[in-house]
Scaffold this active site. Structure first.
Site, PDB file in Angstrom:
ATOM      1  N   LYS A  66      -8.012   9.244  -6.511  1.00  0.00           N
ATOM      2  CA  LYS A  66      -8.766   8.957  -5.284  1.00  0.00           C
ATOM      3  C   LYS A  66      -7.932   9.032  -3.999  1.00  0.00           C
ATOM      4  CE  LYS A  66     -12.376   6.175  -7.389  1.00  0.00           C
ATOM      5  NZ  LYS A  66     -13.045   4.886  -7.494  1.00  0.00           N
ATOM      6  N   ASP A 102     -17.780   4.688  -2.492  1.00  0.00           N
ATOM      7  CA  ASP A 102     -17.512   3.384  -3.126  1.00  0.00           C
ATOM      8  C   ASP A 102     -17.835   2.249  -2.163  1.00  0.00           C
ATOM      9  OD1 ASP A 102     -16.682   4.155  -5.663  1.00  0.00           O
ATOM     10  OD2 ASP A 102     -14.586   4.387  -5.071  1.00  0.00           O
TER      11      ASP A 102
HETATM   12  P1  ATR Z   1      -8.184   3.774  -8.830  1.00  0.00           P
HETATM   13  O1  ATR Z   1      -8.234   5.004  -8.009  1.00  0.00           O
HETATM   14  O2  ATR Z   1      -9.341   3.668  -9.776  1.00  0.00           O
HETATM   15  O3  ATR Z   1      -7.989   2.483  -8.084  1.00  0.00           O
HETATM   16  P2  ATR Z   1      -5.364   3.797  -9.316  1.00  0.00           P
HETATM   17  O4  ATR Z   1      -5.138   4.198  -7.898  1.00  0.00           O
HETATM   18  O5  ATR Z   1      -4.541   4.436 -10.384  1.00  0.00           O
HETATM   19  O6  ATR Z   1      -6.877   4.003  -9.721  1.00  0.00           O
HETATM   20  O7  ATR Z   1      -5.229   2.220  -9.408  1.00  0.00           O
HETATM   21  C1  ATR Z   1      -5.375   1.551 -10.591  1.00  0.00           C
HETATM   22  C2  ATR Z   1      -5.052   0.069 -10.352  1.00  0.00           C
HETATM   23  O8  ATR Z   1      -4.988  -0.587 -11.610  1.00  0.00           O
HETATM   24  C3  ATR Z   1      -3.698  -0.132  -9.685  1.00  0.00           C
HETATM   25  O9  ATR Z   1      -3.762  -1.300  -8.886  1.00  0.00           O
HETATM   26  C4  ATR Z   1      -2.788  -0.348 -10.891  1.00  0.00           C
HETATM   27  O10 ATR Z   1      -1.610  -1.066 -10.635  1.00  0.00           O
HETATM   28  P3  ATR Z   1      -0.234  -0.304 -10.206  1.00  0.00           P
HETATM   29  O11 ATR Z   1      -0.345  -0.061  -8.728  1.00  0.00           O
HETATM   30  O12 ATR Z   1       0.831  -1.256 -10.563  1.00  0.00           O
HETATM   31  O13 ATR Z   1      -0.188   0.975 -11.001  1.00  0.00           O
HETATM   32  C5  ATR Z   1      -3.698  -1.167 -11.777  1.00  0.00           C
HETATM   33  N1  ATR Z   1      -3.305  -1.098 -13.174  1.00  0.00           N
HETATM   34  C6  ATR Z   1      -3.386  -0.049 -14.000  1.00  0.00           C
HETATM   35  N2  ATR Z   1      -2.966  -0.360 -15.242  1.00  0.00           N
HETATM   36  C7  ATR Z   1      -2.575  -1.673 -15.196  1.00  0.00           C
HETATM   37  C8  ATR Z   1      -2.049  -2.595 -16.147  1.00  0.00           C
HETATM   38  N3  ATR Z   1      -1.842  -2.249 -17.422  1.00  0.00           N
HETATM   39  N4  ATR Z   1      -1.798  -3.854 -15.720  1.00  0.00           N
HETATM   40  C9  ATR Z   1      -2.006  -4.216 -14.443  1.00  0.00           C
HETATM   41  N5  ATR Z   1      -2.515  -3.396 -13.493  1.00  0.00           N
HETATM   42  C10 ATR Z   1      -2.787  -2.141 -13.859  1.00  0.00           C
END
Ligand code: ATR
Length: 265
Positions: A66, A102
């Protein structure tokens, strides 16, 4: 037919996505000669190349593209620019414009939640977090952001105002009024995970999870058990998806009807 227009949802992974189900049902009900397919790839540049070559008329963008897709597009709608994330790409005669629907979904799902002066804990700082932060600021809430990678939470707070939470235990003495999960923690297939310890849940809270698959995440189950108000991601999902179609074909549809359709699936 040989006139069928192709639309797509792009992301990596895509196992959780209900976009093809929603959009193809919309095309069927509205008699639109289009079909939505899922295309998964880790490299957003490759996906943009596919949008231009097939060509895809409408593209729904999901995790983790995104934010990274923005630099590949020809034009970004003003609200999407302010939010800093794009979940919709419309291809008009080869010109790609990015939008954020969104925000329409968030506003619909949270339409009767009072944010004024309320402490709002936002879990996550990625592409799905940005419209939530934008909405909370617009509604006069006090934003608290916690993210696995604290640096990204800082960036979000720099953009929208509020405070970074580095340890969730900081909130134990004074739990937040509203909690929003914008992370993928708890999403299919990892349905036994929750982004928040249940000790932070109280009966006075509203808890919103942007995840819609499963319909009730572990976080929402625990929120309900604590007596809190739980809102799942299905309204937001239906509202943002139908807004994508409104932008592309101009037809308005009933969010609640499509939400019921998705619930039965
Ligand atoms: P989206 O566009 O759907 O928001 P993204 O930009 O990849 O997808 O963001 C995913 C979110 O989920 C992020 O806040 C990510 O945290 P990081 O910035 O540390 O990557 C969080 N996230 C993904 N996997 C996670 C996990 N196993 N535990 C905690 N947070 C997680």
């Amino acid at each position: 037919t040989n006139k069928t227009k192709i639309t797509a949802v792009i992301g990596h992974p895509l196992d959780h996505s209900l976009s093809p189900l929603l959009h193809n049902e919309f095309y069927r009900r509205e008699g639109i000669g289009a079909a939505m397919i899922p295309i998964t790839h880790p490299d957003v540049a490759e996906l943009v190349r596919i949008i231009r070559t097939i060509p895809l008329c409408l593209t729904a963008v999901t995790v983790p593209h995104k934010q990274t897709i923005i630099s590949f597009l020809d034009e970004i709608d003003l609200t999407a620019k302010e939010i800093g994330a794009v979940n919709t790409v419309i291809n008009k005669d080869g010109k790609l414009t990015g939008y954020n629907t969104d925000i329409v979904g968030v506003a619909y799902a949270l339409r009767d939640v009072d944010f004024k002066g309320k402490r709002v804990l936002l879990l996550g700082a990625g592409g799905a977090a940005m419209p939530v932060a934008y909405y909370v600021r617009e509604q006069g809430g006090e934003l608290l952001c916690y993210n696995r990678t604290a640096e990204k939470a800082k960036e979000l707070i720099n953009l929208f105002g509020g405070n970074v939470i580095t340890q969730l235990s900081q909130l134990e003495l004074e739990p937040p009024d509203v909690i929003v999960n914008s992370t993928v923690v708890g999403m299919y297939p990892n349905i036994d995970e929750s982004p928040l310890p249940s000790s932070l849940l109280t009966e006075h809270q509203t808890v919103f999870d942007v995840i819609y698959n499963p319909n009730e995440t572990k976080l929402l189950c625990e929120a309900k058990a604590a007596g809190a108000r739980a809102i799942n991601g299905l309204s937001m999902f239906a509202a943002q998806g139908l807004e994508q179609e409104r932008l592309w074909v101009g037809t308005e549809a009933s969010i609640e009807e499509y939400k019921d359709f998705l619930l039965k699936k």
